[in-house]
Design an enzyme around this catalytic site. Sequence first.
Site, PDB file in Angstrom:
ATOM      1  N   TYR A 193       0.796  -1.156  -0.082  1.00 31.59           N
ATOM      2  CA  TYR A 193      -0.042  -0.072   0.118  1.00 31.59           C
ATOM      3  C   TYR A 193       0.841   1.251  -0.176  1.00 31.59           C
ATOM      4  CZ  TYR A 193      -3.781  -3.454   1.594  1.00 31.59           C
ATOM      5  OH  TYR A 193      -4.549  -4.213   1.654  1.00 31.59           O
ATOM      6  N   TRP A 215     -14.057 -12.236  -7.110  1.00 36.45           N
ATOM      7  CA  TRP A 215     -15.222 -13.101  -6.219  1.00 36.45           C
ATOM      8  C   TRP A 215     -16.605 -12.857  -7.121  1.00 36.45           C
ATOM      9  CZ3 TRP A 215     -12.726 -16.223  -4.013  1.00 36.45           C
ATOM     10  CH2 TRP A 215     -11.576 -15.742  -3.216  1.00 36.45           C
ATOM     11  N   ASP A 275     -10.232  -5.740   8.935  1.00 31.52           N
ATOM     12  CA  ASP A 275      -8.840  -5.483   8.068  1.00 31.52           C
ATOM     13  C   ASP A 275      -8.176  -4.223   8.816  1.00 31.52           C
ATOM     14  OD1 ASP A 275      -6.840  -5.156   5.678  1.00 31.52           O
ATOM     15  OD2 ASP A 275      -8.462  -6.480   4.666  1.00 31.52           O
ATOM     16  N   GLY A 294      -8.470  -3.368  12.475  1.00 36.17           N
ATOM     17  CA  GLY A 294      -7.382  -3.773  13.302  1.00 36.17           C
ATOM     18  C   GLY A 294      -6.276  -4.474  12.830  1.00 36.17           C
ATOM     19  N   ASP A 295      -5.253  -5.001  13.853  1.00 41.58           N
ATOM     20  CA  ASP A 295      -3.970  -5.604  13.058  1.00 41.58           C
ATOM     21  C   ASP A 295      -4.482  -7.159  13.718  1.00 41.58           C
ATOM     22  OD1 ASP A 295      -1.852  -7.395  13.051  1.00 41.58           O
ATOM     23  OD2 ASP A 295      -0.658  -5.122  13.198  1.00 41.58           O
ATOM     24  N   PHE A 296      -4.638  -8.313  12.499  1.00 45.25           N
ATOM     25  CA  PHE A 296      -4.856  -9.352  13.250  1.00 45.25           C
ATOM     26  C   PHE A 296      -3.910 -10.271  13.935  1.00 45.25           C
ATOM     27  CE2 PHE A 296      -5.088 -10.741   8.380  1.00 45.25           C
ATOM     28  CZ  PHE A 296      -3.680 -10.610   8.183  1.00 45.25           C
ATOM     29  N   HIS A 346      -1.758 -17.347   2.389  1.00 46.80           N
ATOM     30  CA  HIS A 346      -0.588 -17.480   1.201  1.00 46.80           C
ATOM     31  C   HIS A 346       0.183 -16.340   1.274  1.00 46.80           C
ATOM     32  CE1 HIS A 346      -2.742 -15.314  -2.343  1.00 46.80           C
ATOM     33  NE2 HIS A 346      -2.682 -14.554  -1.316  1.00 46.80           N
ATOM     34  N   ASP A 347      -0.065 -15.105   2.040  1.00 46.20           N
ATOM     35  CA  ASP A 347       0.832 -14.064   2.104  1.00 46.20           C
ATOM     36  C   ASP A 347       1.944 -14.274   3.189  1.00 46.20           C
ATOM     37  OD1 ASP A 347      -0.750 -12.517   0.362  1.00 46.20           O
ATOM     38  OD2 ASP A 347      -1.893 -11.444   1.885  1.00 46.20           O
TER      39      ASP A 347
HETATM   40  C1  LIG Z   1      -4.097 -10.840  -0.328  1.00 51.70           C
HETATM   41  S1  LIG Z   1      -5.278  -9.781   0.565  1.00 51.70           S
HETATM   42  C2  LIG Z   1      -6.924 -10.805   0.363  1.00 51.70           C
HETATM   43  C3  LIG Z   1      -8.040  -9.797   0.647  1.00 51.70           C
HETATM   44  C4  LIG Z   1      -9.416 -10.601   0.432  1.00 51.70           C
HETATM   45  N1  LIG Z   1      -9.415 -11.524   1.506  1.00 51.70           N
HETATM   46  C5  LIG Z   1      -9.552 -11.306  -0.722  1.00 51.70           C
HETATM   47  O1  LIG Z   1      -9.371 -12.529  -0.896  1.00 51.70           O
HETATM   48  O2  LIG Z   1      -9.842 -10.610  -1.692  1.00 51.70           O
HETATM   49  C6  LIG Z   1      -4.776  -9.938   2.272  1.00 51.70           C
HETATM   50  C7  LIG Z   1      -5.603  -8.839   3.093  1.00 51.70           C
HETATM   51  O3  LIG Z   1      -5.140  -9.043   4.406  1.00 51.70           O
HETATM   52  C8  LIG Z   1      -5.176  -7.493   5.127  1.00 51.70           C
HETATM   53  N2  LIG Z   1      -4.235  -7.684   6.016  1.00 51.70           N
HETATM   54  C9  LIG Z   1      -2.849  -7.905   5.891  1.00 51.70           C
HETATM   55  N3  LIG Z   1      -2.144  -7.625   6.926  1.00 51.70           N
HETATM   56  C10 LIG Z   1      -3.240  -7.419   8.059  1.00 51.70           C
HETATM   57  C11 LIG Z   1      -3.209  -7.256   9.361  1.00 51.70           C
HETATM   58  N4  LIG Z   1      -1.976  -7.424  10.178  1.00 51.70           N
HETATM   59  N5  LIG Z   1      -4.336  -7.230  10.085  1.00 51.70           N
HETATM   60  C12 LIG Z   1      -5.469  -7.148   9.426  1.00 51.70           C
HETATM   61  N6  LIG Z   1      -5.552  -7.234   7.971  1.00 51.70           N
HETATM   62  C13 LIG Z   1      -4.525  -7.431   7.429  1.00 51.70           C
HETATM   63  C14 LIG Z   1      -4.711  -6.812   3.891  1.00 51.70           C
HETATM   64  O4  LIG Z   1      -4.927  -5.501   4.055  1.00 51.70           O
HETATM   65  C15 LIG Z   1      -5.650  -7.405   2.417  1.00 51.70           C
HETATM   66  O5  LIG Z   1      -6.891  -6.835   2.691  1.00 51.70           O
END
Ligand SMILES: C[S@@+](CC[C@H](N)C(=O)[O-])C[C@H]1O[C@@H](n2cnc3c(N)ncnc32)[C@H](O)[C@@H]1O
Length: 345
Positions: free
Chosen positions: A147, A164, A210, A235-237, A255-256
């Site tokens: 971002y 989707w 998110d 929030g931060d997951f 997968h990230d």
């Molecule tokens: C690859 S995207 C997938 C988005 C959605 N789930 C999709 O499949 O279209 C990963 C998502 O995880 C969110 N994300 C990344 N780190 C995060 C965190 N620490 N806490 C919450 N969300 C997070 C990103 O902002 C993004 O929206």
Amino acid sequence: MGSPEDQAYRLLTEHCNGFMVSQVLFAACELGVFDLLAEAPGPLASAEVAARLASSPRGTEQLLDACVSLKLLHVDVRRGEAVYGNTELASTYLARTGPRSQQNMVLYMARTTYACWGHLAGAVREGRNQYLKAFGAPAEQLFTAIYRSEAEQLLFMRGLQEVWSVCGGSVLAAFDLSPFPLICDLGGCSGALAKECVALYPACHVTVFDIPEVVQMAEKHFSFAGEERISFREGDFFKDPLPHADLYILARVLHDWGDEKCSQLLARIHHACKAGGGVLVIESLLDADGRGPLTTQLYSLNMLVQTEGRERTAAQYRALLAPAGFPRVQCRRTGGTYDAVLARK
Ligand SMILES: C[S@@+](CC[C@H](N)C(=O)[O-])C[C@H]1O[C@@H](n2cnc3c(N)ncnc32)[C@H](O)[C@@H]1O
């Protein structure tokens, strides 16, 4: 057919030229070819397309003819003149107004993914993503690099959500989710999958969780009129308390990340998950030996150049889910790009 040598050389040529095929599609999208032809009252001659797009007559004609060979456009000859129109594929998926438009994803791939793939050899050598080389963006915090500007974030969010409209129904119907009335879509981004979920399961409520900048942009740029069963939470997951829910969706989230961060996140979900609840992982599954399908292998290399993660096999997801407290794991292939893994607490 030709000799085995001819066939081998043809295959080599096809592989070498693969990037040119992508670039034809990318350039036609960037220039607005599919939008122009979707809005025009009928097929257009290449000179007219060139005039309307302010592009060169020579280049435009070559690009349009290549699009015909790729079945993105059709050509007819009227009164001795070639006229071009969108094929069904282009009017459905490539025009901005198409019912299942993937245009933003194509633009994201053209601008961002392609630049990262230009450093694939470096990524393989170093074992890490290539934002620094491609964009001068440090990636110690992955999503700070992803971002890195507001425009980039918006294109990512718009691009990601488009799949989707094509695959959302099948991944959400792979398992009956009606026993889970309270759903939390972790990393749910623009809320596109949440919209598919409430459409399919009339009794469910979905909280999209998110990071703050994503939630704020979702609320500003994506419409939720009439979607009372969807709410957002910032929030931060990895750090903040997770909403309580019956089911946590992780679509293209695991997968990230590398295994350690996935385990950390799954343990936090287990802690917040209601009794009898579960996790629905939506990802593209690799075959058991990791050697296919090719699309998933390419996605996995894409995770190498763009993230900290990888695509995984069903057994690899099981190995992450079971120790985190989700021992009952079922995997279903949908036949489409994305598959579903349901794990119960
Ligand atoms: C690859 S995207 C997938 C988005 C959605 N789930 C999709 O499949 O279209 C990963 C998502 O995880 C969110 N994300 C990344 N780190 C995060 C965190 N620490 N806490 C919450 N969300 C997070 C990103 O902002 C993004 O929206």
